[in-house]
Design an enzyme around this catalytic site. Structure first.
Site, PDB file in Angstrom:
ATOM      1  N   GLY A 206       0.796  -1.246   0.399  1.00 40.11           N
ATOM      2  CA  GLY A 206       0.038   0.232   0.020  1.00 40.11           C
ATOM      3  C   GLY A 206       0.669   1.374   0.213  1.00 40.11           C
ATOM      4  O   GLY A 206       2.034   1.253   0.136  1.00 40.11           O
ATOM      5  N   ASN A 207       0.534   2.224  -0.045  1.00 35.96           N
ATOM      6  CA  ASN A 207       1.281   3.192   0.445  1.00 35.96           C
ATOM      7  C   ASN A 207       0.300   4.508   2.149  1.00 35.96           C
ATOM      8  O   ASN A 207      -0.926   4.559   2.007  1.00 35.96           O
ATOM      9  CB  ASN A 207       1.226   4.150  -1.150  1.00 35.96           C
ATOM     10  N   HIS A 208       1.070   5.651   1.805  1.00 37.49           N
ATOM     11  CA  HIS A 208       0.693   6.466   3.145  1.00 37.49           C
ATOM     12  C   HIS A 208      -0.631   7.490   2.483  1.00 37.49           C
ATOM     13  O   HIS A 208      -0.601   8.477   3.023  1.00 37.49           O
ATOM     14  CB  HIS A 208       2.073   7.468   3.298  1.00 37.49           C
TER      15      HIS A 208
END
Ligand code: CTP
Length: 398
Positions: A206-208
């Site tokens: 995923g990412n932030h």
């Protein structure tokens, strides 16, 4: 949101009256001008002094005040909305039957503005047939009822009857009465948040991205009168307004399918989601167990949603992308706008402090395909979203 709007808050005798202090604060903070009236029973639960201090206006309780007659007719004409919160069972019954034995009831009966009520009472009282009938009467008079919450009640019991939270009440009246019409008849499609690409049943890449910018954009479009479809990846954000349609997706592929399905009827599309560029080629069906060697994951490229929409774009459709960059920002952003056939691109630089992923604030530059450039200084994501919507409205108006 409520800048310059006039709200008349009417408080009745219920333990939930303590929430009216927060309600006045929220309304004033949102820019509204607030006047408070209350029944004498309400004074047992909350002090007029607190309410007059917070609202910057005298609080009226009686029809006669030191030999002066309180002009109830003008109060109901002054207000854009009269909000009765909390509404006790007793005042509900009097409103339903047209009684007029207090200033509050006189104002209600003479009000020419919309009236919204937020009831508060014990669960058994709430479900009593006479209460049901009184609520129906109020609805038949055109008054709006804010649903009660389910939870802990003053009696110690748990059930239906709690007054809605002040945030919910403010959102309700904002949505119901104060949307403007600049984008009336337009349909907006907004994407938000990260995507999660499955590695196995318990892990993902995923990412932030928090989704805050996309949610703020969806709300800003909605409040300017557009119909809004929000397609979001996993996030804890929730939309403030019930009228926004939300589609929850997890992976880039699911976001692609949702967007392609909705794009045909969208007049304005803004792709603010941080879509994964790569996804595990073959997610494991069972949890991957630890082994002594390295774990190598093969990743394959995801579909570029913005590019696909750019290829499908018809005359009259406006397509806006986002670009998140760490270097050569302007060059990369302009390159993405051109290659993906977008009409605008919003550049987020990770070099800017307090901007981008996770923050409540942002700082962006909006580039238009025509060459126009707009720099939006550090501000809340809500403010930035409103500015982006203003730029889009200006563009649509030619
Ligand atoms: N985007 C998309 N689908 C993808 C990747 C990105 O729709 N698979 C969209 C984003 O929502 C954004 C724009 O493309 O509106 C630019 O995203 P960004 O991550 O900045 O750029 P990429 O095209 O992915 O290029 P790179 O990661 O190499 O900078």
């Amino acid at each position: 949101m409520l800048k310059g709007k006039k709200i008349l808050l009417a408080i009745t005798g219920s333990i939930a009256a303590y929430k009216s202090i927060l309600l006045v604060r929220l309304l004033v903070k949102s820019g509204a001008e607030v006047k408070v009236i209350m029944t004498s029973a309400a004074k047992n639960f909350v002090s007029p002094l607190v309410l007059s201090t917070l609202s910057n206006n005298k609080v009226l309780v009686d029809l006669f005040d030191e030999d002066t007659w309180a002009n109830h007719v003008m109060l109901g004409r002054w207000a854009d909305v009269m909000l009765v919160a909390p509404l006790s069972c007793n005042t509900l019954s009097k409103m339903a039957s047209g009684q007029c034995d207090s200033l509050l009831l006189a104002v209600y009966l003479s009000a020419t503005c919309p009236v919204v009520v937020s009831p508060a009472m014990d669960e058994d009282m709430w479900h009593h047939p006479s209460t049901r009938k009184n609520i129906q009467s109020l609805e038949s008079y055109g008054n709006k009822i804010i649903d009660v919450d389910n939870g802990e009640l003053a009696s110690g019991l748990v059930g239906e009857g709690r007054m809605a939270e002040p945030e919910t009440i403010v959102q309700y009246i904002t949505e119901q009465y104060f949307r403007d019409k600049a984008l009336d008849g337009k349909k907006g499609l907004i994407t938000a948040g990260p995507t999660y690409e499955p590695v196995d049943p318990v892990r993902f890449i995923g990412n932030h991205s928090s989704g805050k910018m996309g949610f703020a954009l969806a709300e800003a479009f909605y409040m300017r009168g557009a119909e809004v479809e929000l397609v979001t990846g996993p996030t804890i954000e929730q939309v403030k307004y019930k009228g926004i349609n939300v589609t929850h997706v997890k992976s880039a592929d699911a976001m692609y399918n949702a967007c392609v399905g909705l794009f045909g009827s969208a007049d304005i599309t803004v792709m603010s989601a941080a879509v994964a560029d790569y996804s595990p080629e073959a997610p494991a069906l069972e949890k991957i167990k630890k082994s002594s060697g390295q774990l190598v994951l093969n990743l394959s490229k995801t579909k570029d949603i913005l590019r696909s929409l750019g290829e499908r774009k018809q005359p009259g459709q406006l397509l806006v992308g986002f670009a998140l960059e760490t270097n050569n920002e302007k060059e990369y952003a302009l390159g993405k706008m051109k290659s993906k056939n977008a009409d605008m691109i919003v550049l987020n630089s990770l070099k800017d402090a307090n901007a981008g992923f996770g923050h409540d604030t942002n700082k962006v530059t909006v580039f238009e395909a025509s060459g126009k450039e707009h720099t939006l200084g550090l501000a809340s994501k809500q403010k930035i979203a409103e500015e982006i919507v203003n730029i889009i409205i200006d563009k649509l108006n030619g």
